[in-house]
Scaffold this active site. Sequence first.
Site, PDB file in Angstrom:
ATOM      1  N   ARG A  49       0.897  -1.182  -0.064  1.00 23.49           N
ATOM      2  CA  ARG A  49      -0.021  -0.071   0.210  1.00 23.49           C
ATOM      3  C   ARG A  49       0.822   1.093   0.060  1.00 23.49           C
ATOM      4  NH1 ARG A  49      -1.692   2.532   4.493  1.00 23.49           N
ATOM      5  NH2 ARG A  49      -1.708   0.617   5.698  1.00 23.49           N
ATOM      6  N   TYR A 102     -16.135  16.648 -16.283  1.00 23.72           N
ATOM      7  CA  TYR A 102     -16.407  14.983 -16.269  1.00 23.72           C
ATOM      8  C   TYR A 102     -17.496  15.282 -15.112  1.00 23.72           C
ATOM      9  CZ  TYR A 102     -15.783  10.226 -15.817  1.00 23.72           C
ATOM     10  OH  TYR A 102     -16.101   8.672 -15.817  1.00 23.72           O
ATOM     11  N   ASP A 174      -6.482  18.261 -15.634  1.00 22.37           N
ATOM     12  CA  ASP A 174      -7.038  16.883 -16.019  1.00 22.37           C
ATOM     13  C   ASP A 174      -6.686  16.704 -17.539  1.00 22.37           C
ATOM     14  OD1 ASP A 174      -8.103  14.425 -17.089  1.00 22.37           O
ATOM     15  OD2 ASP A 174      -9.813  14.378 -15.731  1.00 22.37           O
ATOM     16  N   LYS A 199      -7.848   5.372 -20.223  1.00 18.08           N
ATOM     17  CA  LYS A 199      -8.214   5.760 -21.216  1.00 18.08           C
ATOM     18  C   LYS A 199      -6.858   5.676 -22.407  1.00 18.08           C
ATOM     19  CE  LYS A 199     -12.173   7.118 -19.604  1.00 18.08           C
ATOM     20  NZ  LYS A 199     -11.859   7.174 -18.017  1.00 18.08           N
TER      21      LYS A 199
END
Length: 386
Positions: A49, A102, A174, A199
Amino acid sequence: MDERHFETREVHSHARNDQYGAMMPPIYANATYEYASPTEQQSEHRYSRMSAPTRGALEDSFAMLEGGEHGFAFASGMAAIDAVFASTLSPGDHVVAAKNLYAETHDLLADVYAEYGIETTHVPVNDADAIADAIGPDTELVYFETPTNPVLRVGDIEAAAEAAHEHDALLANDNTFASPYLQRPLELGADIVVESLTKYQGGHSDVLAGAVATNDPDVAEDIEYTQYTRGAILGPFDSFLVLRGMKTLSARMDRHCANARAVAEFLDDQPGVDPVYYPGLESHPNHEVAARQMADFGGMVAFELDGDRETVTEFAAGLEVFALAESLGGVESLVEVPALMTHQDLSPDELAEAGIDEGLVRLSVGIEHHEDLVADLAQALDVALD
């Protein structure tokens, strides 16, 4: 900084230091790592982690391609965006954000961070003066996408960075629609860049991932803390898939861009289609800004279809090469209707504020042959507009 061309750097973006000479970073499927003694670690890793070899290779590669010093990979693009907000904002802070974000980013600010006493002012991303005017004494973050989702407005990153820094605020961009091959916000003055690696960087519709990069050591420290305390990390198998996709990013993006240009030019001449949203068209209101800060104009095209909801539904369902599905950036072409699909949770007022008409269609143009894509659009238009 490595002076070699992007296409060379992406192929050789990770260090090849495996004991067997493996060309790709191995998938280290480990949760924990052995200590030499209670006070001495055997390696830089102790628990996955906190850090892990395969994810670390991806983080280094992402940062390098974005022109950043520090990179962090997350379990999804939204986890990466949430990490930006969680790392930079405190109760009472103010955010200046684009009107057409978004949908889930909009919801995160409006429904989650608003509960923490964080106020957001939404302004047009392509209005640099409006961005500057909206920044106040409590503004900690200016946040926008460029090009935007889904109507492909383009914001001036350099102008936004100048306005943010004048008031000691951070600028986060972004960069999902462009990828670092076409645009590198950190080199244009942004403090933080975030992407959905699902993407274009992953590129094959087979992985969920997100990442953040920065050159600011203080921001990096805060994001690293958020990453390991909140725990939305990317696993080794998904890290491997994104690393594999990164190697062909530029080759795929060249085809995406060429195909999108052919599709946009075709649609721009069709009756019943108006307007066409594509930054590469000279008629696009932000064409000059896009040409200045992007290497090419991307693989996304949107347009409004003349007709009602039934018309646009018939058109989208009638396509044969374009698959009717959400997401974007994969090798296959996709079509979606934002008002009915990706942005369905927005109210009518919010849709209007974001410039999303019920007849809006968004295309993620893939790497198939452009003549087949154009022919598919033509036959679906003929049926829907008959």
